[in-house]
Design an enzyme around this catalytic site. Structure first.
Site, PDB file in Angstrom:
ATOM      1  N   HIS A 146      35.201  56.854  23.391  1.00  0.00           N
ATOM      2  CA  HIS A 146      35.985  57.926  22.759  1.00  0.00           C
ATOM      3  C   HIS A 146      35.313  59.264  23.119  1.00  0.00           C
ATOM      4  CE1 HIS A 146      37.356  60.398  19.308  1.00  0.00           C
ATOM      5  NE2 HIS A 146      38.295  59.500  19.099  1.00  0.00           N
ATOM      6  N   ASP A 191      28.640  52.858  18.136  1.00  0.00           N
ATOM      7  CA  ASP A 191      29.729  53.579  17.477  1.00  0.00           C
ATOM      8  C   ASP A 191      30.624  52.536  16.816  1.00  0.00           C
ATOM      9  OD1 ASP A 191      32.093  54.768  16.813  1.00  0.00           O
ATOM     10  OD2 ASP A 191      32.430  55.737  18.742  1.00  0.00           O
ATOM     11  N   LYS A 200      38.719  55.684   8.209  1.00  0.00           N
ATOM     12  CA  LYS A 200      39.302  54.503   8.854  1.00  0.00           C
ATOM     13  C   LYS A 200      39.029  53.247   8.019  1.00  0.00           C
ATOM     14  CE  LYS A 200      38.476  56.340  13.530  1.00  0.00           C
ATOM     15  NZ  LYS A 200      39.671  57.101  13.856  1.00  0.00           N
ATOM     16  N   CYS A 213      42.087  60.199  22.477  1.00  0.00           N
ATOM     17  CA  CYS A 213      40.775  60.825  22.681  1.00  0.00           C
ATOM     18  C   CYS A 213      39.916  59.974  23.607  1.00  0.00           C
ATOM     19  CB  CYS A 213      40.053  61.070  21.356  1.00  0.00           C
ATOM     20  SG  CYS A 213      40.900  62.236  20.304  1.00  0.00           S
ATOM     21  N   GLN A 224      35.617  51.890  14.972  1.00  0.00           N
ATOM     22  CA  GLN A 224      36.737  50.935  14.981  1.00  0.00           C
ATOM     23  C   GLN A 224      36.271  49.525  14.629  1.00  0.00           C
ATOM     24  OE1 GLN A 224      39.841  51.788  15.274  1.00  0.00           O
ATOM     25  NE2 GLN A 224      39.659  53.876  16.048  1.00  0.00           N
TER      26      GLN A 224
END
Lengths: 142, 419
Positions: B135, B212, B238, B376, B215
């Site tokens: 991202h 990261d 999220k 993104c 998600q």
């Protein structure tokens, strides 16, 4: 309820399927790229001016139906016109897309594009081509 | 009814999505006269009433600034705020709540690590390793510090299916590599990366690494001690929580060695005009009044998500993914972008004759919210030669009936645009 037929009218689908003036002008006398950072779409306008007229006008770009149809309709309408007329029509089109003028002020062929105002998320798609034409025209005078 | 969880292979009770839906007030609304089908969870999930109430109750009942007052409200707010550190540590199985720093989100968490942990160790010619599927928030912070220091960004490519190979990662680690930053789950492709194995590669080379989890954390069990990563980041919004709140997990010894990133109130021990002594982590990295109500909302979101059982959420979303994929195969001209064997509930796709933006508009008219764009992740779009994709992404409250609505609407797109 949002009526999709309002946005995807036959004329828009037709110009999306078979865009007019969808080519590069070699060598391009003037060109400009409009970019929608939200979706990554681009419309690139190629323009050739001589004797105060837009002698040739074309576009390329990998864009949605609204952006493609808008560019196709616009190039078809503006090709061969005087730069003053082109500038006026661009200003009018921008005014309509901004909600500052009624669609009725536009040449008939562009009027279907005004329906995009019912889809606020898509107005910028319709605006890409006219922004690029404006920039390309400006660049042609430099 | 039960399903087998692909991660642990233990039996996980199936989620009752219909019951879960009752917890989310927004899911009762209609869009363009149709029931809302919210499939844009990869961008941001919706909030259950308990999260909305937790934030509201803070403002209604006990709100005051934290860490400073002797008065009752400040003490109550501080207690509620600090309790979330323990909840976040529990969610990630961190060794200590001192390893949890609150930020504005994943993006700020990555920038914090870039500026405070990585930038001070960079010399010209040093390398930072990322992957081609990152991202923008895991690309641009590294480009910024490369610009300042003369270091360079090295990018690990991925396959057509959207998978990383450990050999490709290993072969790009050189004597100049200083740091690795990798997404655990791709927002644009859905790929679940072999995070644990990549961390092991970092260990073998004595490198520190950030995962990261933007998600991943909202969709599956996460154990930072098992992963052994040095830093782990995610966003509250999220994970059914508020916007403007994120978490940075960092191993305590590393956090302790890092200089502050931003200066201000709440991150100091003492200040004179000659010299300032900084507070210990995590306070050192939390300058200024934080998003108090938001963090408290995150606490409620973590409680809610834990109660659902992250393993059950993953199994549920994987079921929706497989169910949707099978039906999409029948839509002419539809191509799924990202076909990794190990995937989270993210479905990126393009259609031959319809641009993603047009797909998005047609689905919206049916009340279906998806994302259309570059997510993104413009380098990923370039990798596949598409300007954008349409993306449906699942959450615990989505149902097979909603997938059916999605598929029906995609057939409409084909009917309108197909040649």
């Amino acid at each position: 309820m949002t009526d999709l037929a309002d946005l995807y009218q036959a004329v828009i689908l037709d110009h999306n399927r078979a865009p007019r003036n969808f080519r590069r002008i070699e060598p391009p006398r003037s060109r400009a790229l409009a970019h929608n950072p939200v979706c990554g779409d681009t419309v690139e306008i190629f323009l050739r001016v001589a004797d105060g007229r837009v002698k040739d006008l074309a576009f390329l770009g990998d864009s949605c139906a609204v952006a493609t149809a808008s560019a196709s309709l616009l190039t078809e309408l503006l090709k061969g016109r005087s730069t003053d007329t082109v500038r006026t029509i661009c200003r009018q089109f921008e005014a309509v897309l901004s909600g500052d003028a009624e669609a009725g002020i536009l040449p008939e062929s562009l009027q279907p594009m005004a329906r995009v105002l019912h889809f606020p998320g898509r107005v910028q798609c319709a605006r890409l081509a006219v922004q690029a034409v404006d920039q390309a025209l400006h660049a042609s005078r430099l | 009814m039960s399903v087998t969880n692909p991660v642990s292979t233990r039996t996980t009770p199936a989620l009752d999505a219909e019951r879960i839906r009752q917890d989310f007030p927004i899911l009762q609304r209609e869009v363009h006269g149709k029931p809302l089908v919210y499939l844009d969870n990869g961008a941001s999930a919706q909030r259950p009433a308990c999260v909305i109430d937790a934030e509201g109750d803070c403002y209604r009942q006990y709100y005051a600034n934290i860490h400073r007052g002797v008065h009752m409200l400040s003490q109550e707010s501080t207690r509620a705020f600090e309790a979330v550190r323990g909840k976040a540590a529990g969610l990630l199985n961190a060794a200590s709540e001192r390893e949890i720093v609150f930020t504005r989100g994943t993006t700020e968490s990555i920038n914090l690590v870039a500026q405070s942990h990585v930038r001070p160790m960079l010399q010209p010619g040093d390398e930072i390793l990322i992957t081609g599927m990152e991202h923008h928030s895991n690309i641009v912070p590294w480009q910024l510090i490369c610009e300042y220091t003369g270091a360079k960004l090295v990018v690990v490519p991925f396959s057509d299916a959207g998978e990383l190979s450990l050999e490709d990662v290993a072969s790009r680690i050189t004597s100049r590599t200083r740091f690795i930053s990798v997404m655990q789950v791709s927002n644009a492709l859905g790929t679940i990366n072999p995070a644990r194995e990549i961390v092991q590669l970092a260990r073998r080379h004595g490198l520190t690494i950030l995962l990261d989890g933007a998600q991943a954390a909202p969709h599956m069990p996460v154990d930072v001690q098992d992963l052994d990563c040095d830093f782990y980041v995610f966003s509250a919004h999220k994970l059914y929580g508020p916007t403007g709140v994120g978490v940075l997990y960092g191993k305590y010894d590393l956090l302790k060695a890092m200089p502050p990133w931003q200066g201000g109130g709440d991150m100091i021990r003492s200040v004179t005009f000659e010299r300032t002594e900084f507070a210990e982590p995590p306070a050192r990295f939390e300058a200024g009044t934080p998003n108090i109500g938001g963090v408290i909302g995150l606490g409620a979101a973590i409680d809610y998500f834990q109660a659902l059982d992250p393993a059950a959420v993953l199994a549920h979303e994987t079921d929706l993914l497989r169910y949707a994929e099978a039906q999409m195969a029948d839509i002419p001209g539809l191509r799924i972008i990202g076909t990794a064997a190990d995937k989270a509930g993210i479905l990126s796709f393009v259609m031959e004759d319809a641009h993603p933006h047009d797909i998005g508009t047609i689905l919206d008219a049916d009340g279906i919210a998806i994302r259309a764009g570059h997510h993104c992740a413009q380098p990923v779009m370039q990798r596949y030669g598409v300007p954008a994709t349409a993306r449906a992404s699942f959450a615990a409250y989505n149902t097979r009936a909603e997938v059916d609505a999605l598929i029906a609407s995609l057939h409409k797109v084909h009917d309108l645009f197909g040649r």
